[in-house]
Design a protein around this motif. Sequence first.
Motif, PDB file in Angstrom:
ATOM      1  N   ALA A 132       0.832  -1.204   0.000  1.00  0.00           N
ATOM      2  CA  ALA A 132       0.000   0.000   0.000  1.00  0.00           C
ATOM      3  C   ALA A 132       0.868   1.256   0.000  1.00  0.00           C
ATOM      4  O   ALA A 132       0.584   2.223  -0.710  1.00  0.00           O
ATOM      5  N   ARG A 133       1.930   1.249   0.799  1.00  0.00           N
ATOM      6  CA  ARG A 133       2.839   2.405   0.844  1.00  0.00           C
ATOM      7  C   ARG A 133       3.551   2.581  -0.498  1.00  0.00           C
ATOM      8  O   ARG A 133       3.732   3.704  -0.982  1.00  0.00           O
ATOM      9  N   THR A 134       3.947   1.481  -1.100  1.00  0.00           N
ATOM     10  CA  THR A 134       4.646   1.542  -2.381  1.00  0.00           C
ATOM     11  C   THR A 134       3.741   2.114  -3.465  1.00  0.00           C
ATOM     12  O   THR A 134       4.158   2.956  -4.266  1.00  0.00           O
ATOM     13  N   CYS A 135       2.486   1.677  -3.471  1.00  0.00           N
ATOM     14  CA  CYS A 135       1.539   2.199  -4.458  1.00  0.00           C
ATOM     15  C   CYS A 135       1.236   3.677  -4.212  1.00  0.00           C
ATOM     16  O   CYS A 135       1.040   4.446  -5.162  1.00  0.00           O
ATOM     17  N   GLY A 136       1.202   4.085  -2.941  1.00  0.00           N
ATOM     18  CA  GLY A 136       0.982   5.496  -2.628  1.00  0.00           C
ATOM     19  C   GLY A 136       2.088   6.367  -3.198  1.00  0.00           C
ATOM     20  O   GLY A 136       1.825   7.432  -3.772  1.00  0.00           O
ATOM     21  N   ALA A 137       3.335   5.921  -3.041  1.00  0.00           N
ATOM     22  CA  ALA A 137       4.451   6.677  -3.615  1.00  0.00           C
ATOM     23  C   ALA A 137       4.360   6.709  -5.133  1.00  0.00           C
ATOM     24  O   ALA A 137       4.651   7.730  -5.767  1.00  0.00           O
ATOM     25  N   ALA A 138       3.931   5.595  -5.718  1.00  0.00           N
ATOM     26  CA  ALA A 138       3.794   5.536  -7.179  1.00  0.00           C
ATOM     27  C   ALA A 138       2.749   6.533  -7.670  1.00  0.00           C
ATOM     28  O   ALA A 138       2.927   7.165  -8.717  1.00  0.00           O
ATOM     29  N   ARG A 139       1.662   6.692  -6.921  1.00  0.00           N
ATOM     30  CA  ARG A 139       0.607   7.621  -7.338  1.00  0.00           C
ATOM     31  C   ARG A 139       1.102   9.067  -7.323  1.00  0.00           C
ATOM     32  O   ARG A 139       0.694   9.878  -8.162  1.00  0.00           O
ATOM     33  N   VAL A 140       1.970   9.387  -6.375  1.00  0.00           N
ATOM     34  CA  VAL A 140       2.518  10.740  -6.333  1.00  0.00           C
ATOM     35  C   VAL A 140       3.376  11.003  -7.566  1.00  0.00           C
ATOM     36  O   VAL A 140       3.262  12.054  -8.214  1.00  0.00           O
ATOM     37  N   LEU A 141       4.248  10.050  -7.919  1.00  0.00           N
ATOM     38  CA  LEU A 141       5.053  10.198  -9.133  1.00  0.00           C
ATOM     39  C   LEU A 141       4.157  10.265 -10.365  1.00  0.00           C
ATOM     40  O   LEU A 141       4.411  11.033 -11.301  1.00  0.00           O
ATOM     41  N   GLN A 142       3.106   9.464 -10.349  1.00  0.00           N
ATOM     42  CA  GLN A 142       2.147   9.454 -11.453  1.00  0.00           C
ATOM     43  C   GLN A 142       1.465  10.822 -11.589  1.00  0.00           C
ATOM     44  O   GLN A 142       1.348  11.368 -12.699  1.00  0.00           O
ATOM     45  N   PHE A 143       1.045  11.392 -10.482  1.00  0.00           N
ATOM     46  CA  PHE A 143       0.395  12.708 -10.480  1.00  0.00           C
ATOM     47  C   PHE A 143       1.337  13.787 -11.005  1.00  0.00           C
ATOM     48  O   PHE A 143       0.946  14.640 -11.821  1.00  0.00           O
ATOM     49  N   MET A 144       2.581  13.759 -10.559  1.00  0.00           N
ATOM     50  CA  MET A 144       3.559  14.746 -11.017  1.00  0.00           C
ATOM     51  C   MET A 144       3.824  14.604 -12.509  1.00  0.00           C
ATOM     52  O   MET A 144       3.952  15.593 -13.236  1.00  0.00           O
ATOM     53  N   ASP A 145       3.898  13.368 -12.967  1.00  0.00           N
ATOM     54  CA  ASP A 145       4.183  13.110 -14.375  1.00  0.00           C
ATOM     55  C   ASP A 145       3.017  13.559 -15.259  1.00  0.00           C
ATOM     56  O   ASP A 145       3.218  14.087 -16.355  1.00  0.00           O
ATOM     57  N   ILE A 146       1.804  13.385 -14.781  1.00  0.00           N
ATOM     58  CA  ILE A 146       0.609  13.766 -15.546  1.00  0.00           C
ATOM     59  C   ILE A 146       0.476  15.286 -15.618  1.00  0.00           C
ATOM     60  O   ILE A 146       0.233  15.855 -16.686  1.00  0.00           O
ATOM     61  N   THR A 147       0.628  15.952 -14.492  1.00  0.00           N
ATOM     62  CA  THR A 147       0.295  17.373 -14.398  1.00  0.00           C
ATOM     63  C   THR A 147       1.479  18.303 -14.646  1.00  0.00           C
ATOM     64  O   THR A 147       1.278  19.481 -14.972  1.00  0.00           O
ATOM     65  N   GLY A 148       2.693  17.814 -14.430  1.00  0.00           N
ATOM     66  CA  GLY A 148       3.863  18.698 -14.514  1.00  0.00           C
ATOM     67  C   GLY A 148       4.079  19.490 -13.244  1.00  0.00           C
ATOM     68  O   GLY A 148       4.990  20.324 -13.169  1.00  0.00           O
ATOM     69  N   LEU A 149       3.237  19.276 -12.216  1.00  0.00           N
ATOM     70  CA  LEU A 149       3.389  19.979 -10.948  1.00  0.00           C
ATOM     71  C   LEU A 149       4.548  19.391 -10.144  1.00  0.00           C
ATOM     72  O   LEU A 149       4.892  18.220 -10.295  1.00  0.00           O
ATOM     73  N   ARG A 150       5.109  20.203  -9.266  1.00  0.00           N
ATOM     74  CA  ARG A 150       6.219  19.774  -8.426  1.00  0.00           C
ATOM     75  C   ARG A 150       5.875  20.036  -6.957  1.00  0.00           C
ATOM     76  O   ARG A 150       5.186  21.016  -6.639  1.00  0.00           O
ATOM     77  N   PRO A 151       6.350  19.195  -6.043  1.00  0.00           N
ATOM     78  CA  PRO A 151       6.012  19.373  -4.624  1.00  0.00           C
ATOM     79  C   PRO A 151       6.573  20.674  -4.070  1.00  0.00           C
ATOM     80  O   PRO A 151       7.643  21.134  -4.490  1.00  0.00           O
ATOM     81  N   SER A 152       5.859  21.262  -3.128  1.00  0.00           N
ATOM     82  CA  SER A 152       6.262  22.543  -2.552  1.00  0.00           C
ATOM     83  C   SER A 152       5.997  22.555  -1.059  1.00  0.00           C
ATOM     84  O   SER A 152       5.085  21.888  -0.568  1.00  0.00           O
ATOM     85  N   LYS A 153       6.811  23.323  -0.346  1.00  0.00           N
ATOM     86  CA  LYS A 153       6.601  23.485   1.096  1.00  0.00           C
ATOM     87  C   LYS A 153       5.806  24.748   1.419  1.00  0.00           C
ATOM     88  O   LYS A 153       5.616  25.097   2.591  1.00  0.00           O
TER      89      LYS A 153
END
Length: 434
Positions: free
Chosen positions: A133-154
């Motif tokens: 479940a944790r591994t898939c969660g990390a994959a979804r974040v990479l997937q979201f970034m790849d789809i949208t072009g958005l980058r994580p921010s603080k």
Amino acid sequence: MSKTDVQPSSIEGIKRLAKAISKRDSISHNKALDTASQASGFGNFQHARRSLTAYSAESAPARHAVYISTFWRDGQTRTSGRETIRVFLTMPLDELIKPSQYRYAHKLGRFRRHASDHVIDEYRPDSANAALARTCGAARVLQFMDITGLRPSKARVEPRGGYSARLTGHDHGSVWYDPVAKHHVGADEPYAASVASKIAERNTWARQHNWSLAKPEWAGMYYPEGSSELYLYADASKGYSLDGLLKVLAKAPSPIVPENCARVATDDHAPFVTPGEKAEAEAKLARDVQRKAPSPRGPKTTVEYRLPLSGKRRRRPKAAMPVDAHVRIGTLLKGVLTDTRARAGVYKRVDAVRSELDDWVQCEHDRQAMSDAVFFDLYYGEHSAGGTSKAGEQHIENLRLAQSVLMQHYPDCAPLRELVGKIDLAVRSLEKLR
């Protein structure tokens, strides 16, 4: 209806609209492209091109495999293992996210970059299911970034007023940055049951603060298999539109969950090496071999020798200057030394040159080629007459002549350049005495 009022949903459509706008408003084609893109809900043409081509079948994006691993250990049964899945992205991992950004990425904060195509979880859950479940969660974040072009921010994304003005029912939030539009976007992922009764309040919040709030068709990052829902929100008063993100998310593959992930079968107790790790290891080995390779014993133009008394190893030109040339240089140097005993800047440097040449000549010629009588008078035995400044110009000429003879008989190498440099310094000292 005017054709310039149409909102195209493809790059070709935006280009056609831009031609019409350019002709209608008499503006440049580039400016018309940005105007047409904004009419379609994008910040500019670059934003539209990135968003609309990211997952289109026509663009056939490159597929870069990335492996995500989480190790687990059950303390009660004392069993352990690893869950690894593979995801495909349109760009290499290191271009998608920097190592310093992992901590700010939703559900990727406890992972670290292990190789150019492998991320590993630092947390150790207590079961294989939890690890997957944790591994898939990390994959979804990479997937979201790849789809949208958005980058994580603080950064914090909320209207003025701080916590009291935050989105109603906000839960499992994260913040993202659009590097093209240069604008921050908030993500909110509450459970469907908890947010159902607050939809009206949330829409009211968006109208009051002039913010955009939308629910993409893509299920989200947090827990889509457990009925969490994804909402995006941004400050509309600054001209940012969520439409481009909504369009690319609508075309994107379903979020990666345990039921549809690509698990990699591995031996839990054997090292798992990805292609990226193997390539990096081979590159490191090549660098180590090159660094540890034995250095050559010396340039082809020099040869090693030992000083007669100290036994210290040094290098000299790999050539033998004729004895008569040594005699000529010795005569020139001794004439300078005789007249410059009181001039340390000249005497010490010329003395160092003759000392070095005295060592070289002993290595170059044996007693058959050079008798003891000749050798003993070669570089030493100058007269001890008092110095005179009258001969300064002549001394400079003699030192330049000595340089010329040296460079004529010896190959260009570090030992020769060192001697020539000392003579140059001696000449400069003489020139100051004029």
